[in-house]
Design a protein around this motif. Structure first.
Motif, short mmCIF file in Angstrom:
data_model
loop_
_atom_site.label_atom_id
_atom_site.label_comp_id
_atom_site.label_asym_id
_atom_site.label_seq_id
_atom_site.Cartn_x
_atom_site.Cartn_y
_atom_site.Cartn_z
N VAL A 110 3.54 14.03 -0.72
CA VAL A 110 3.47 13.06 -1.82
C VAL A 110 3.01 11.70 -1.31
O VAL A 110 2.21 11.01 -1.96
N ALA A 111 3.51 11.31 -0.13
CA ALA A 111 3.11 10.01 0.42
C ALA A 111 1.64 10.00 0.81
O ALA A 111 0.95 8.98 0.64
N ALA A 112 1.12 11.11 1.35
CA ALA A 112 -0.29 11.17 1.71
C ALA A 112 -1.18 11.04 0.48
O ALA A 112 -2.18 10.29 0.49
N LEU A 113 -0.81 11.75 -0.58
CA LEU A 113 -1.59 11.65 -1.82
C LEU A 113 -1.44 10.27 -2.46
O LEU A 113 -2.42 9.67 -2.91
N GLY A 114 -0.20 9.78 -2.50
CA GLY A 114 0.05 8.49 -3.14
C GLY A 114 -0.60 7.33 -2.40
O GLY A 114 -1.15 6.42 -3.03
N SER A 115 -0.54 7.36 -1.07
CA SER A 115 -1.16 6.27 -0.31
C SER A 115 -2.68 6.27 -0.46
O SER A 115 -3.30 5.20 -0.53
N THR A 116 -3.28 7.45 -0.51
CA THR A 116 -4.74 7.53 -0.69
C THR A 116 -5.15 7.00 -2.06
O THR A 116 -6.12 6.23 -2.20
N LEU A 117 -4.41 7.42 -3.08
CA LEU A 117 -4.72 6.94 -4.43
C LEU A 117 -4.48 5.44 -4.56
O LEU A 117 -5.29 4.72 -5.17
N LEU A 118 -3.37 4.96 -4.01
CA LEU A 118 -3.07 3.53 -4.11
C LEU A 118 -4.08 2.69 -3.33
O LEU A 118 -4.50 1.61 -3.79
N TYR A 119 -4.47 3.19 -2.16
CA TYR A 119 -5.47 2.46 -1.37
C TYR A 119 -6.81 2.40 -2.09
O TYR A 119 -7.48 1.36 -2.10
N THR A 142 -7.83 16.50 2.27
CA THR A 142 -7.79 16.41 3.73
C THR A 142 -6.66 15.51 4.22
O THR A 142 -6.05 15.77 5.26
N ALA A 143 -6.36 14.44 3.47
CA ALA A 143 -5.27 13.56 3.87
C ALA A 143 -3.93 14.30 3.84
O ALA A 143 -3.12 14.21 4.76
N ALA A 144 -3.69 15.05 2.77
CA ALA A 144 -2.44 15.82 2.66
C ALA A 144 -2.39 16.91 3.72
O ALA A 144 -1.33 17.16 4.32
N LEU A 145 -3.52 17.57 3.98
CA LEU A 145 -3.55 18.66 4.96
C LEU A 145 -3.31 18.15 6.37
O LEU A 145 -2.46 18.70 7.12
N TYR A 146 -4.01 17.10 6.78
CA TYR A 146 -3.88 16.58 8.13
C TYR A 146 -2.48 16.02 8.37
O TYR A 146 -1.86 16.26 9.42
#
Length: 225
Positions: A110-119, A142-146
């Motif tokens: 959730v943090a990987a997806l949320g940080s990418t969207l917020l950024y 890729t952000a969530a996967l890595y």
């Protein structure tokens, strides 16, 4: 925040940023870059709580904004990690202990997806449209996967180190009370009675023994006559 928390958080954030800039960003993986700094903030926030997570996230993000080769406005990633650190700190249980690894892994995704969207959203407000050209859906995947692949090697170790250097009194108190409940339940198991009931039963047995001894004495006295 306590001094030992500040020192440990600063050291971990600096090490994570150096590794991310000098190693992970040079791997040239397709899509996003594994965010070791985000995982460090998440691990510390799930131990120190939402206030500590927000402060650590803001400091880590600001350091990433100022460290070369940053190519975005200062304060952009600081805002993102501050929000993510605060929200991740809300996951911390009252006892300070997480029962399973599924919770932290879900927080990482959730943090990987949320940080990418917020950024990307903050970048759109300031006129940065790089996320559109790269492809937002590819960055999210890729952000969530890595981050999910890297999390088992980072998050548990940082959380264990944070607990060891700064033990949580709530966790110790919760463990003591849990031990007391387990011991009392173990003492009362097999009988179906509580401790107070067992004491009352013992008192009743003593009273019956006394009456029986008095009766025996009387019967013996009658036989002697």
């Amino acid at each position: 925040m306590r001094l030992n928390r500040i020192l440990l958080s600063t050291a971990l954030v600096v090490v994570a940023l150096v590794i991310q800039v000098s190693v992970l960003s040079r791997l040239h993986l397709p899509g996003a870059v594994p965010d070791l700094l985000l995982l460090t903030v998440l691990a510390l926030a799930m131990v120190y709580g939402h206030v500590g997570g927000a402060l650590i996230g803001f400091g880590a993000g600001l350091l990433a904004d100022l460290a070369p080769p940053a190519d975005h406005a200062a304060g952009r990633y600081a805002l993102v990690l501050c929000v993510i650190g605060y929200l991740a700190g809300l996951v911390k249980p009252e006892t300070g202990r997480l029962r399973s690894a599924s919770g932290p892994m879900a927080v990482v995704v959730v943090a990987a997806l949320g940080s990418t969207l917020l950024y990307a959203g903050v970048g759109a407000l300031v006129g940065d449209t790089a996320a559109r050209h790269v492809g937002l859906s590819g960055l999210l995947f890729t952000a969530a996967l890595y981050d999910l692949l890297l999390a088992p090697f980072v998050v548990p170790g940082i959380m264990a180190l944070a607990r060891r250097t700064d033990p949580d009194p709530l966790a110790e108190a919760g463990g003591a009370s849990q031990g007391a409940d387990i011991s009392s339940g173990w003492l009362s198991s097999g009988t179906g009675l509580r401790i107070g009931d067992q004491r009352g039963a013992l008192g009743g047995l003593k009273a019956r023994a006394r009456t029986r001894s008095v009766r025996v004495g009387r019967i013996k006295g009658v036989k002697r006559l």
